[in-house]
Design a protein around this motif. Structure first.
Motif, PDB file in Angstrom:
ATOM      1  N   ASP A 270     -10.462  -9.305  -2.659  1.00 41.71           N
ATOM      2  CA  ASP A 270     -11.582  -8.380  -2.832  1.00 41.71           C
ATOM      3  C   ASP A 270     -11.587  -7.298  -1.760  1.00 41.71           C
ATOM      4  OD1 ASP A 270     -12.418  -9.751  -5.065  1.00 41.71           O
ATOM      5  OD2 ASP A 270     -13.861 -10.996  -3.971  1.00 41.71           O
ATOM      6  N   LEU A 271     -11.318  -7.689  -0.511  1.00 47.24           N
ATOM      7  CA  LEU A 271     -11.293  -6.687   0.559  1.00 47.24           C
ATOM      8  C   LEU A 271     -10.117  -5.742   0.371  1.00 47.24           C
ATOM      9  CD1 LEU A 271     -12.515  -5.611   3.156  1.00 47.24           C
ATOM     10  CD2 LEU A 271     -11.124  -7.258   4.431  1.00 47.24           C
ATOM     11  N   LEU A 272      -8.977  -6.279  -0.046  1.00 43.08           N
ATOM     12  CA  LEU A 272      -7.810  -5.432  -0.289  1.00 43.08           C
ATOM     13  C   LEU A 272      -8.090  -4.443  -1.416  1.00 43.08           C
ATOM     14  CD1 LEU A 272      -4.874  -4.776   0.389  1.00 43.08           C
ATOM     15  CD2 LEU A 272      -4.164  -6.593  -1.180  1.00 43.08           C
ATOM     16  N   ALA A 273      -8.790  -4.887  -2.452  1.00 39.20           N
ATOM     17  CA  ALA A 273      -9.140  -3.980  -3.555  1.00 39.20           C
ATOM     18  C   ALA A 273     -10.034  -2.852  -3.055  1.00 39.20           C
ATOM     19  CB  ALA A 273      -9.836  -4.761  -4.665  1.00 39.20           C
ATOM     20  N   ALA A 274     -11.020  -3.190  -2.219  1.00 34.75           N
ATOM     21  CA  ALA A 274     -11.943  -2.167  -1.719  1.00 34.75           C
ATOM     22  C   ALA A 274     -11.240  -1.164  -0.827  1.00 34.75           C
ATOM     23  CB  ALA A 274     -13.085  -2.846  -0.958  1.00 34.75           C
ATOM     24  N   VAL A 275     -10.326  -1.647   0.003  1.00 36.88           N
ATOM     25  CA  VAL A 275      -9.658  -0.760   0.962  1.00 36.88           C
ATOM     26  C   VAL A 275      -8.568   0.069   0.291  1.00 36.88           C
ATOM     27  CG1 VAL A 275      -8.238  -0.711   3.054  1.00 36.88           C
ATOM     28  CG2 VAL A 275     -10.211  -2.239   2.926  1.00 36.88           C
ATOM     29  N   SER A 276      -7.818  -0.545  -0.635  1.00 38.49           N
ATOM     30  CA  SER A 276      -6.712   0.178  -1.273  1.00 38.49           C
ATOM     31  C   SER A 276      -7.183   1.106  -2.389  1.00 38.49           C
ATOM     32  CB  SER A 276      -5.692  -0.814  -1.842  1.00 38.49           C
ATOM     33  OG  SER A 276      -6.263  -1.561  -2.908  1.00 38.49           O
ATOM     34  N   ARG A 325      -6.338   4.836  10.926  1.00 42.53           N
ATOM     35  CA  ARG A 325      -7.770   4.917  11.243  1.00 42.53           C
ATOM     36  C   ARG A 325      -8.622   4.894   9.989  1.00 42.53           C
ATOM     37  NH1 ARG A 325      -6.062   8.777  14.884  1.00 42.53           N
ATOM     38  NH2 ARG A 325      -7.003  10.510  13.719  1.00 42.53           N
ATOM     39  N   ARG A 326      -8.208   5.632   8.953  1.00 44.40           N
ATOM     40  CA  ARG A 326      -9.000   5.691   7.713  1.00 44.40           C
ATOM     41  C   ARG A 326      -9.056   4.310   7.040  1.00 44.40           C
ATOM     42  NH1 ARG A 326     -10.714   9.011   9.981  1.00 44.40           N
ATOM     43  NH2 ARG A 326     -10.561  11.277   9.730  1.00 44.40           N
ATOM     44  N   LEU A 327      -7.935   3.592   7.044  1.00 46.97           N
ATOM     45  CA  LEU A 327      -7.935   2.260   6.436  1.00 46.97           C
ATOM     46  C   LEU A 327      -8.803   1.292   7.244  1.00 46.97           C
ATOM     47  CD1 LEU A 327      -4.168   1.989   5.429  1.00 46.97           C
ATOM     48  CD2 LEU A 327      -6.113   2.106   3.863  1.00 46.97           C
ATOM     49  N   HIS A 328      -8.747   1.388   8.562  1.00 41.53           N
ATOM     50  CA  HIS A 328      -9.612   0.554   9.401  1.00 41.53           C
ATOM     51  C   HIS A 328     -11.087   0.877   9.138  1.00 41.53           C
ATOM     52  CE1 HIS A 328      -6.924  -1.797  11.886  1.00 41.53           C
ATOM     53  NE2 HIS A 328      -6.205  -0.740  12.206  1.00 41.53           N
ATOM     54  N   GLU A 329     -11.400   2.147   8.978  1.00 45.22           N
ATOM     55  CA  GLU A 329     -12.791   2.549   8.706  1.00 45.22           C
ATOM     56  C   GLU A 329     -13.283   1.952   7.388  1.00 45.22           C
ATOM     57  OE1 GLU A 329     -12.783   6.784   8.785  1.00 45.22           O
ATOM     58  OE2 GLU A 329     -13.255   6.903  10.940  1.00 45.22           O
ATOM     59  N   ARG A 330     -12.432   2.049   6.351  1.00 43.35           N
ATOM     60  CA  ARG A 330     -12.821   1.484   5.058  1.00 43.35           C
ATOM     61  C   ARG A 330     -13.043  -0.021   5.165  1.00 43.35           C
ATOM     62  NH1 ARG A 330      -8.112   3.916   1.260  1.00 43.35           N
ATOM     63  NH2 ARG A 330      -8.251   6.104   1.935  1.00 43.35           N
ATOM     64  N   LEU A 335     -16.695  -4.640   5.261  1.00 41.43           N
ATOM     65  CA  LEU A 335     -17.132  -5.891   5.870  1.00 41.43           C
ATOM     66  C   LEU A 335     -18.606  -5.824   6.272  1.00 41.43           C
ATOM     67  CD1 LEU A 335     -14.024  -6.733   8.095  1.00 41.43           C
ATOM     68  CD2 LEU A 335     -14.786  -7.971   6.063  1.00 41.43           C
ATOM     69  N   ARG A 336     -19.019  -4.671   6.797  1.00 44.78           N
ATOM     70  CA  ARG A 336     -20.432  -4.492   7.141  1.00 44.78           C
ATOM     71  C   ARG A 336     -21.300  -4.568   5.877  1.00 44.78           C
ATOM     72  NH1 ARG A 336     -21.671  -4.822  12.623  1.00 44.78           N
ATOM     73  NH2 ARG A 336     -20.768  -3.124  13.848  1.00 44.78           N
ATOM     74  N   ALA A 337     -20.826  -3.945   4.812  1.00 45.87           N
ATOM     75  CA  ALA A 337     -21.620  -3.874   3.588  1.00 45.87           C
ATOM     76  C   ALA A 337     -21.860  -5.250   2.977  1.00 45.87           C
ATOM     77  CB  ALA A 337     -20.928  -2.966   2.569  1.00 45.87           C
TER      78      ALA A 337
END
Length: 515
Positions: A270-276, A325-330, A335-337
């Motif tokens: 799920d996290l990979l889907a959100a970030v990619s 940096r952009r991938l870390h931000e996403r 994770l915060r959300a």
């Protein structure tokens, strides 16, 4: 040959057998790139009997298109295989003639025939290896090496391995990475001294014990402190070896791999889907490609890891800084959300996103939580991440000092405790000053510095007495009573109780203060 005693003993035992009635002895040696297959084979071959004919062929990338290339390489100069092709001779005819020629060759002297890197071998050489393996009149030892991650079930080697196991006994040697204990022995030889378990564990996490990766990191770094091996840049040849397989991926699959490299060691679907940014169907297709190619492994349902930790590192380093940096931000925002309490991941992405103001807050909360949950290694990691941004944060120094001592890192524990004490004195916080002195005292005891231990306990009690009734005064009195007991000669403990009067007195005072 660190960590290879068992496999080497098996090979040497087979090589010492003078004859093999009923057909050849067949051995396969498998393992990841760099795990030491060729090194093991070369070491074992040093023990063969004089007069043994040892022939070895090495497959190369691209050999798939050249029939019998590996067999020709192995037999060059010893035997001219009857492999001329014409329209009247089938592949079966060629294989039969080649097997007959090799059987005749083996009749003249003991024969060891090795085909290395069968995952790259042409189909005809693979077929020849299979025909030789089941030839009952061949007195020889056949050895094949291969990388399991570099071929799929359509490759001729997949069929060969399945057929061999059905038709005869095969000795399968599967090489894995070095264990932390093996790696510790290896590092001790390189550095000429015992290396801290922390340095060993850090290098093992980075290399997963792959001998090639370990040697390449140690070789240019042998003059560095072992503690620096966790962060020393990858040698160019290691990065090149890792990235060579990555460069063949199409753009979308590479995007998924880039995102996975940023997400760390355990990657949730799920996290990979959100970030990619890929939908579920596309992401499943791309992940299947990465798993099939041996770059990722699905450890459990919907959780992926890199097969090699250095692959993740090399992929991340090959990206542009702004991409990372952009991938870390996403990742951090996602994770915060979802309200994640994975403080280690939150801190990792906050650092990567250059949101340093958030790192200290996350580290304080996470280090305190991990310490409460009796997870000192994680507590130390988080505390030190926070201290990198706020080196004078007293709470982080306290947790770092306590956690480092708990995991037997005495030097780090002392360094953090001294900084904690200095800040407490600077801030005029007597309770924190006494607590830091107590921690320094117990470190001194375990380092066998008894005079310093005694002095620090006395200093802690002296400072705590100025607080009046307080928790810290109770702790200081308890440490004092413990010290009186620890420093009493063991013979005195067997004497009448009057010789223990001062010990009993301090214990009583501590208990009264606690009440």
């Amino acid at each position: 040959m660190v960590g290879r005693d068992e496999e080497l003993a098996v090979l040497r035992r087979l090589l010492a057998t003078p004859d093999h009635a009923g057909g050849p002895a067949v051995v396969t040696i498998s393992g990841d790139a760099g795990v030491g297959k060729s090194r093991l084979l070369r070491e074992a071959l040093l023990s063969v009997h004089p007069g043994t004919l040892v022939l070895a062929g090495q497959a190369e990338q691209g050999d798939l298109a050249r029939p019998f290339e590996v067999a020709r390489d192995a037999l060059e100069g010893r035997l001219e295989l009857p492999l001329a092709t014409d329209e009247d001779r089938s592949l079966d005819d060629l294989l039969r003639d080649a097997v007959d020629a090799i059987v005749e060759l083996a009749a003249g002297a003991p024969l060891i025939l090795a085909f290395e890197d069968l995952h790259w071998a042409d189909a005809e050489s693979v077929a020849l290896f299979g025909r030789l393996a089941v030839r009952v009149d061949l007195d020889a030892i056949l050895i094949g090496t291969f990388r399991p991650e570099d071929f799929d079930r359509r490759h001729p080697l997949a069929g060969l391995l399945a057929d061999l196991d059905r038709q005869r006994s095969v000795h399968h040697l599967e090489l894995r990475g070095l264990t932390p204990d093996d790696l510790g022995r290896m590092m001790q030889v390189v550095y000429g001294r015992v290396v801290s378990q922390r340095a060993v564990d850090a290098l093992h996490r980075r290399t997963q014990g792959n001998p090639f990766f370990v040697e390449e990191l140690l070789d240019p770094s042998c003059c560095l402190d072992p503690e620096e091996l966790a962060t020393v840049p990858l040698p160019w040849n290691v990065a090149e070896a890792v990235l060579r397989r990555v460069d063949t991926l199409d753009d979308d699959v590479r995007c998924v791999l880039d995102a996975a490299a940023i997400l760390g060691t355990r990657i949730s679907f799920d996290l990979l889907a959100a970030v990619s940014g890929f939908d579920e169907g596309a992401l499943i297709r791309h992940l299947r490609t990465l798993v099939t190619s041996g770059l990722l492994v699905e450890d459990e349902a919907d959780v992926f890891t890199f097969r090699h930790a250095l692959t993740r590192e090399a992929v991340a380093e090959a990206m542009l800084g702004r991409e990372r940096r952009r991938l870390h931000e996403r990742a951090l925002d996602e994770l915060r959300a979802v309200g994640s309490t994975d403080h280690a991941a939150l801190a990792h992405h906050a650092v990567g996103a250059h949101r340093f103001d958030e790192v200290v807050e996350i580290a304080r909360e996470g280090a305190a939580r991990y310490w409460r949950e009796s997870a000192p290694t994680q507590a130390l990691h988080l505390a030190e991440m926070g201290l990198a941004e706020a080196p004078e944060d007293r709470k982080l120094l306290e947790i770092a000092a306590l956690a480092a001592f708990e995991v037997a890192l005495a030097e780090e524990a002392q360094r953090h405790a001294e900084a904690w004490h200095a800040l407490a004195v600077k801030d005029g916080d007597v309770a924190a000053e006494s607590a830091a002195l107590r921690q320094l005292a117990i470190i001194s005891w375990y380092r066998n510095d008894v005079p310093r231990y005694r002095a620090l306990v006395e200093q802690a009690l002296e400072r705590a007495e100025t607080l009046g009734p307080s928790e810290e005064r109770c702790w200081a009195l308890a440490y004092k009573s413990q010290m009186e007991m620890l420093l009493r000669p063991s013979s005195a403990l067997r004497q009448p109780s009057e010789t223990l009067a001062d010990v009993i007195e301090w214990s009583t005072r501590a208990l009264e203060a606690i009440d």
